[in-house]
Design a protein around this motif. Structure first.
Motif, PDB file in Angstrom:
ATOM      1  N   ALA A 113      -8.215 -14.700  -1.437  1.00  0.00           N
ATOM      2  CA  ALA A 113      -7.679 -15.381  -2.759  1.00  0.00           C
ATOM      3  C   ALA A 113      -8.069 -14.717  -3.888  1.00  0.00           C
ATOM      4  O   ALA A 113      -7.348 -14.371  -5.100  1.00  0.00           O
ATOM      5  N   ALA A 114      -9.161 -13.830  -3.906  1.00  0.00           N
ATOM      6  CA  ALA A 114      -9.750 -13.201  -5.002  1.00  0.00           C
ATOM      7  C   ALA A 114      -8.843 -11.973  -5.567  1.00  0.00           C
ATOM      8  O   ALA A 114      -8.846 -11.442  -6.709  1.00  0.00           O
ATOM      9  N   PHE A 115      -8.075 -11.499  -4.626  1.00  0.00           N
ATOM     10  CA  PHE A 115      -7.038 -10.450  -5.186  1.00  0.00           C
ATOM     11  C   PHE A 115      -6.061 -10.980  -5.991  1.00  0.00           C
ATOM     12  O   PHE A 115      -5.358 -10.467  -6.652  1.00  0.00           O
ATOM     13  N   PHE A 116      -5.925 -12.483  -6.159  1.00  0.00           N
ATOM     14  CA  PHE A 116      -5.154 -13.081  -7.314  1.00  0.00           C
ATOM     15  C   PHE A 116      -5.873 -13.495  -8.464  1.00  0.00           C
ATOM     16  O   PHE A 116      -7.095 -13.534  -8.285  1.00  0.00           O
ATOM     17  N   SER A 117      -4.977 -14.102  -9.162  1.00  0.00           N
ATOM     18  CA  SER A 117      -5.437 -14.543 -10.518  1.00  0.00           C
ATOM     19  C   SER A 117      -6.275 -15.909 -10.210  1.00  0.00           C
ATOM     20  O   SER A 117      -5.829 -16.642  -9.022  1.00  0.00           O
ATOM     21  N   PRO A 118      -7.206 -16.388 -11.228  1.00  0.00           N
ATOM     22  CA  PRO A 118      -7.585 -17.679 -10.962  1.00  0.00           C
ATOM     23  C   PRO A 118      -6.571 -18.771 -11.009  1.00  0.00           C
ATOM     24  O   PRO A 118      -5.470 -18.488 -11.582  1.00  0.00           O
ATOM     25  N   GLY A 119      -6.669 -19.685 -10.103  1.00  0.00           N
ATOM     26  CA  GLY A 119      -5.921 -20.771  -9.943  1.00  0.00           C
ATOM     27  C   GLY A 119      -5.246 -20.732  -8.534  1.00  0.00           C
ATOM     28  O   GLY A 119      -4.194 -21.391  -8.170  1.00  0.00           O
ATOM     29  N   HIS A 120      -5.494 -19.554  -7.849  1.00  0.00           N
ATOM     30  CA  HIS A 120      -4.570 -19.330  -6.728  1.00  0.00           C
ATOM     31  C   HIS A 120      -5.788 -19.816  -5.455  1.00  0.00           C
ATOM     32  O   HIS A 120      -6.843 -19.541  -5.194  1.00  0.00           O
ATOM     33  N   ALA A 121      -4.828 -20.509  -4.430  1.00  0.00           N
ATOM     34  CA  ALA A 121      -5.547 -20.900  -3.474  1.00  0.00           C
ATOM     35  C   ALA A 121      -4.689 -20.236  -2.078  1.00  0.00           C
ATOM     36  O   ALA A 121      -3.663 -19.758  -2.048  1.00  0.00           O
ATOM     37  N   VAL A 122      -5.741 -19.687  -0.898  1.00  0.00           N
ATOM     38  CA  VAL A 122      -5.137 -18.975   0.018  1.00  0.00           C
ATOM     39  C   VAL A 122      -5.833 -19.874   1.310  1.00  0.00           C
ATOM     40  O   VAL A 122      -6.995 -20.122   1.867  1.00  0.00           O
ATOM     41  N   GLU A 123      -4.635 -20.121   2.174  1.00  0.00           N
ATOM     42  CA  GLU A 123      -4.870 -20.442   3.584  1.00  0.00           C
ATOM     43  C   GLU A 123      -5.024 -19.433   4.536  1.00  0.00           C
ATOM     44  O   GLU A 123      -4.314 -18.492   4.530  1.00  0.00           O
ATOM     45  N   PHE A 124      -6.356 -19.360   5.228  1.00  0.00           N
ATOM     46  CA  PHE A 124      -6.517 -18.357   6.122  1.00  0.00           C
ATOM     47  C   PHE A 124      -5.279 -17.931   7.308  1.00  0.00           C
ATOM     48  O   PHE A 124      -4.653 -18.817   7.760  1.00  0.00           O
ATOM     49  N   ASP A 125      -4.931 -16.647   7.298  1.00  0.00           N
ATOM     50  CA  ASP A 125      -3.880 -16.295   8.027  1.00  0.00           C
ATOM     51  C   ASP A 125      -3.987 -14.834   8.364  1.00  0.00           C
ATOM     52  O   ASP A 125      -5.028 -14.320   8.313  1.00  0.00           O
ATOM     53  N   GLY A 126      -3.015 -14.230   9.127  1.00  0.00           N
ATOM     54  CA  GLY A 126      -3.114 -12.786   9.424  1.00  0.00           C
ATOM     55  C   GLY A 126      -3.597 -11.933   8.487  1.00  0.00           C
ATOM     56  O   GLY A 126      -4.166 -10.835   8.498  1.00  0.00           O
TER      57      GLY A 126
END
Length: 409
Positions: free
Chosen positions: A163-176
């Motif tokens: 998620a840190a590759f993106f701007s604040p406000g971004h959420a990432v679900e664990f994936d490949g």
């Protein structure tokens, strides 16, 4: 064998994807898996013990911007605590602060995955509103494929890195892709075996992911398993025949194996798809120069210079071409530029020394450069030969000058 003096720039390439402007994080929280802090060890142990009997639970790592105002960071811990207890309670979850702006949460006791996501969204929203900042968040919901309970805390940290590759406000679900990023981090730390394990885990989730296939091929290639590397590059190419990074990597395998004709053929295909990739232009120029196709080589080397003018390698290869073409002044100009960009390039130093010696000018400088190249690479027989040739030329000129002086007297 890798190419000795261009190995730093002619190497296997990773696929950047569709967002090359994304920047990696300054801090990788997944590093805590190999160098755990006390806080992470406590949470990982608690989540494993507490959730072992749970059929479903969610783990989330949440971070406010480390560059947030100091007063925001100072109250983050209190906000994490208050928001956690306003949404959940000690019977439904646990949490731990990892540092002043990062916390990790685990919670359960929800009926469906959708309810779990709603609880997570509510927790995220409350923290964001209380601190008046946007968050980045990495999450994983158990069960996830065949991943054990004990890995959930680490997976949340890997998702946070993603998620840190993106701007604040971004959420990432664990994936490949999360595992590709985690593997790349381990690769960066030169832990190649662990990187391979991550890429393989990623492929167990997403078996046709080109990034993972290419990354696994790169890792095997760097580890010296060229047949395995080629196997995964070919799998990636079968999925997308137009992926230039994969085509370049196949070309490099052929180059390492000494199959220059095949390497050039693949590079021509890659160049036809995208003529603006430095590594492809540089390797093409190098291989064409080895085949004595100097005009074509120079065209690609000039493209490489245009794409990466701060690199001295293309200038040096051009210098070697001019030496072959018996253009010593032209060679000297190219080697000179290469040395300005990298004063400790032994090949450029030796080439410049030889170019000046061929012109029988500036021999003191030529001798100095030749000595430096040999100091940088003492086992190189060519450098020793160049030094001896320059010393002989200098001795002959001095002897000639002495004879002229005697005759004049």
């Amino acid at each position: 064998m890798m190419l000795k003096f261009i190995a730093k720039e002619i190497q296997f390439l990773k696929i950047t994807g569709d967002a090359p402007d994304l920047k990696p994080p300054d801090v990788y929280y997944s590093d805590l898996l190999t160098q755990p802090s006390k806080e992470f060890e406590i949470f990982a142990r608690r989540i494993a013990d507490t959730c072992a009997a749970q059929k479903a639970f969610t783990t989330a790592a949440i971070q406010i911007d480390p560059a947030a105002p100091e007063d925001v960071i100072d109250k983050a811990n209190e906000v994490f605590h208050n928001c956690f207890h306003s949404v959940l309670d000690e019977d439904r979850g646990i949490w731990e602060c990892l540092d002043p702006f990062t916390a990790i949460f685990g919670f359960w006791d929800y009926q469906t995955p959708e309810q779990g996501k709603k609880l997570l969204d509510l927790l995220n929203k409350k923290i964001s509103q209380a601190l008046n900042v946007e968050l980045i968040m990495g999450t994983i919901a158990y069960p996830f494929h065949d991943f054990p309970v004990e890995e959930m805390a680490g997976c949340a940290l890997k998702a946070l890195d993603h998620a840190a590759f993106f701007s604040p406000g971004h959420a990432v679900e664990f994936d490949g892709l999360t595992l590709n990023i985690s593997g790349d981090r381990l690769f960066q730390l030169k832990n190649i075996d662990a990187a391979i394990t991550e890429y393989e885990k990623g492929l167990s989730i997403a078996p046709t992911d080109i990034n993972l296939l290419n990354s696994l091929g790169v890792a095997f290639g760097v580890d010296g398993y060229l047949d395995k590397a080629m196997e995964f590059f070919e799998k990636a190419r079968n999925i997308n025949p137009e992926e230039v990074m994969v085509i370049h990597n196949i070309a490099l395998i052929h180059r390492i194996n000494g199959n220059n004709d095949s390497a050039i053929a693949y590079l021509k295909k890659a160049h036809g798809i995208n003529p603006d990739i430095f590594e492809i232009e540089l390797l093409m120029g190098h291989l064409l120069s080895k085949e004595k196709k100097f005009d074509a080589a120079i065209t690609h080397l000039e493209s490489a210079i245009r794409l990466k003018p701060e690199s001295g390698t293309a200038f040096r290869i051009k210098g070697q071409i001019f030496i072959e073409k018996k253009d010593a002044p032209g060679a000297a100009a190219q080697f000179n530029q290469a040395i300005k960009l990298n004063p400790n390039d032994p090949e450029a130093l030796a080439g410049y020394a030889r170019a000046m010696a061929l012109q029988k000018k500036n021999l003191a400088i030529a001798l100095s450069f030749a000595k430096k190249s040999l100091d940088l690479d003492p086992e190189n027989k060519r450098y020793k030969q160049f030094l001896e040739e320059i010393q002989n030329i200098q001795a002959q000129i001095e002897e000639k000058n002495q004879d002229s002086t005697i005759k004049s007297a």
